[in-house]
Design a protein around this motif. Sequence first.
Motif, mmCIF file in Angstrom:
data_model
loop_
_atom_site.group_PDB
_atom_site.id
_atom_site.type_symbol
_atom_site.label_atom_id
_atom_site.label_comp_id
_atom_site.label_asym_id
_atom_site.label_seq_id
_atom_site.Cartn_x
_atom_site.Cartn_y
_atom_site.Cartn_z
ATOM 1 N N ALA A 1 -10.103 -5.541 -2.532
ATOM 2 C CA ALA A 1 -8.922 -4.952 -1.891
ATOM 3 C C ALA A 1 -8.438 -3.820 -2.795
ATOM 4 C CB ALA A 1 -7.814 -5.994 -1.736
ATOM 5 N N ASP B 1 -7.946 3.872 -0.953
ATOM 6 C CA ASP B 1 -8.876 3.791 0.181
ATOM 7 C C ASP B 1 -9.129 2.317 0.521
ATOM 8 O OD1 ASP B 1 -11.041 3.795 1.951
ATOM 9 O OD2 ASP B 1 -12.058 5.455 0.927
ATOM 10 N N PRO B 2 -8.300 1.733 1.406
ATOM 11 C CA PRO B 2 -8.413 0.310 1.697
ATOM 12 C C PRO B 2 -9.796 -0.140 2.167
ATOM 13 C CG PRO B 2 -6.335 1.120 2.524
ATOM 14 C CD PRO B 2 -7.129 2.327 2.080
ATOM 15 N N GLU B 3 -10.457 0.671 3.000
ATOM 16 C CA GLU B 3 -11.789 0.286 3.489
ATOM 17 C C GLU B 3 -12.794 0.208 2.350
ATOM 18 O OE1 GLU B 3 -13.890 2.248 6.766
ATOM 19 O OE2 GLU B 3 -11.994 2.127 7.875
ATOM 20 N N ARG B 4 -12.883 1.263 1.586
ATOM 21 C CA ARG B 4 -13.834 1.300 0.467
ATOM 22 C C ARG B 4 -13.473 0.252 -0.586
ATOM 23 N NH1 ARG B 4 -15.410 6.566 -3.216
ATOM 24 N NH2 ARG B 4 -17.095 5.538 -4.361
ATOM 25 N N TRP C 1 -10.277 5.833 -5.468
ATOM 26 C CA TRP C 1 -10.461 5.049 -4.245
ATOM 27 C C TRP C 1 -10.071 3.583 -4.396
ATOM 28 C CZ3 TRP C 1 -13.906 1.010 -4.399
ATOM 29 C CH2 TRP C 1 -14.847 1.014 -5.431
ATOM 30 N N GLN D 1 0.820 -1.214 0.000
ATOM 31 C CA GLN D 1 0.000 0.000 0.000
ATOM 32 C C GLN D 1 0.852 1.261 0.000
ATOM 33 O OE1 GLN D 1 -3.547 -0.149 -0.235
ATOM 34 N NE2 GLN D 1 -3.119 1.953 -0.869
ATOM 35 N N ALA E 1 -12.031 -2.585 -0.136
ATOM 36 C CA ALA E 1 -12.364 -3.928 0.353
ATOM 37 C C ALA E 1 -13.796 -4.305 -0.001
ATOM 38 C CB ALA E 1 -12.146 -4.013 1.859
ATOM 39 N N ALA E 2 -14.675 -3.315 -0.058
ATOM 40 C CA ALA E 2 -16.078 -3.556 -0.415
ATOM 41 C C ALA E 2 -16.319 -3.378 -1.914
ATOM 42 C CB ALA E 2 -16.976 -2.601 0.373
#
Length: 151
Positions: free
Chosen positions: A58, A47-50, A43, A28, A52-53
């Motif tokens: 990832a 943006d790892p959180e976003r 993103w 990252q 991931a979804a």
Amino acid sequence: MKTYETVAQLQPLLREVVGTSDWIVVDQQRINTFADATGDFQWIHVDPERAAAGPFGAPIAHGFLTLSMLPVFSQSAFAIRQIKLGVNYGLNKVRFLKPVPVNSRLRAHFKLISFDSLDNNGTQIIYEMTVEMEGADKPVCVAESILRVFD
């Protein structure tokens, strides 16, 4: 790493792999640093959180990040000892065939496509650089890199 004393030693190796790089992790931090350098903060990369979804599960590396790693790949793949200067002359046929998820390990294979003499003791070499990802069934990037070297 394969080592060649002179650029002329490559000429008989047309259509052969002249070097394979070491494995390199695309973490990252590398992705974020590339985003900082290019201004590409999409993103799916940073943006790892976003991410991931998102569609890839990832964060993924920028395609141009993978391509920009050509120098680091070539440094561990092969060396030509007796040259004064090598310059990037451009690219042909660049394709990004598969996304590169964060923390993937990549390496590149360099196949000699053409070898042509130039004025001023120069040689133009075209390599097909194929970047593979550990565990993947197909390459992540294939590009023809044009290099001019002078001795």
